[in-house]
Design a protein around this motif. Sequence first.
Motif, PDB file in Angstrom:
ATOM      1  N   GLY A   1      -9.488   1.379  47.541  1.00  0.00           N
ATOM      2  CA  GLY A   1      -8.661   2.478  47.978  1.00  0.00           C
ATOM      3  C   GLY A   1      -7.234   1.974  48.216  1.00  0.00           C
ATOM      4  O   GLY A   1      -6.210   2.656  48.180  1.00  0.00           O
ATOM      5  N   LYS A   2      -7.339   0.888  48.890  1.00  0.00           N
ATOM      6  CA  LYS A   2      -5.757   0.289  49.231  1.00  0.00           C
ATOM      7  C   LYS A   2      -4.922   0.126  48.133  1.00  0.00           C
ATOM      8  O   LYS A   2      -3.781   0.536  48.003  1.00  0.00           O
ATOM      9  CB  LYS A   2      -5.954  -1.212  50.214  1.00  0.00           C
ATOM     10  CG  LYS A   2      -4.672  -1.475  50.518  1.00  0.00           C
ATOM     11  CD  LYS A   2      -4.746  -2.793  51.313  1.00  0.00           C
ATOM     12  CE  LYS A   2      -3.450  -3.475  51.669  1.00  0.00           C
ATOM     13  NZ  LYS A   2      -3.542  -4.800  52.541  1.00  0.00           N
ATOM     14  N   GLU A   3      -5.604  -0.424  46.963  1.00  0.00           N
ATOM     15  CA  GLU A   3      -4.813  -0.719  45.797  1.00  0.00           C
ATOM     16  C   GLU A   3      -4.435   0.646  44.949  1.00  0.00           C
ATOM     17  O   GLU A   3      -3.508   1.065  44.442  1.00  0.00           O
ATOM     18  CB  GLU A   3      -5.315  -1.439  44.628  1.00  0.00           C
ATOM     19  CG  GLU A   3      -4.613  -1.593  43.516  1.00  0.00           C
ATOM     20  CD  GLU A   3      -5.242  -2.668  42.609  1.00  0.00           C
ATOM     21  OE1 GLU A   3      -4.482  -3.858  42.308  1.00  0.00           O
ATOM     22  OE2 GLU A   3      -6.438  -2.519  41.923  1.00  0.00           O
ATOM     23  N   LEU A   4      -5.287   1.631  45.203  1.00  0.00           N
ATOM     24  CA  LEU A   4      -5.253   2.997  44.586  1.00  0.00           C
ATOM     25  C   LEU A   4      -3.975   3.810  45.354  1.00  0.00           C
ATOM     26  O   LEU A   4      -3.055   4.410  44.576  1.00  0.00           O
ATOM     27  CB  LEU A   4      -6.393   3.859  44.783  1.00  0.00           C
ATOM     28  CG  LEU A   4      -6.296   5.239  43.874  1.00  0.00           C
ATOM     29  CD1 LEU A   4      -6.336   4.964  42.603  1.00  0.00           C
ATOM     30  CD2 LEU A   4      -7.782   6.139  44.491  1.00  0.00           C
ATOM     31  N   ASP A   5      -3.929   3.501  46.425  1.00  0.00           N
ATOM     32  CA  ASP A   5      -2.919   4.331  47.475  1.00  0.00           C
ATOM     33  C   ASP A   5      -1.387   3.645  46.874  1.00  0.00           C
ATOM     34  O   ASP A   5      -0.564   4.266  46.592  1.00  0.00           O
ATOM     35  CB  ASP A   5      -3.011   4.128  48.840  1.00  0.00           C
ATOM     36  CG  ASP A   5      -1.976   4.589  49.692  1.00  0.00           C
ATOM     37  OD1 ASP A   5      -2.126   5.935  49.613  1.00  0.00           O
ATOM     38  OD2 ASP A   5      -1.087   4.009  50.265  1.00  0.00           O
TER      39      ASP A   5
END
Length: 156
Positions: free
Chosen positions: A108-112
Amino acid sequence: MAIKVGIVDTTFARVDMASAAIKKLNELTSKIEIIRYTVPGMKDLPVACKKLMDERGCEITMALGMPGGKDKDKVCAHEASQGLMVAQLLTNKHIIEVFVHEDEAKDGKELDWLAKKRAEEHAENVYYILFKPEFLQKNAGKGLRQGFEDAGAAKK
């Protein structure tokens, strides 16, 4: 007089890409008026972009979407992309497609990060199309990417 730029995003996306694009455009120029239109899902993007051009006078739009990682999500993204191409041909105006597939990122962090970065970098492309098209021409064939690292030009 300000040039109208449409920003269309979806409630299906897991990241607010529109805010990142709007912030970047406002940093680049004060010569635009941004009109944001949020729709439920990706297949709603083409008509929303066309409406902004036809009914609100936008010169260019950005279509921001985030397909999920399942096969049916990829089919929906493909259908939305085809609709965006048709809308461009019907209006004779650019729609900058900014899709970030959920399975492009490891978490999720990389997606954001990826979604915001891609939206910002495509917002820069909108700016260049409107105000500095020679910049894009100068960079043709250099393997530039939005989001992750540039691929670079092919070696001879």
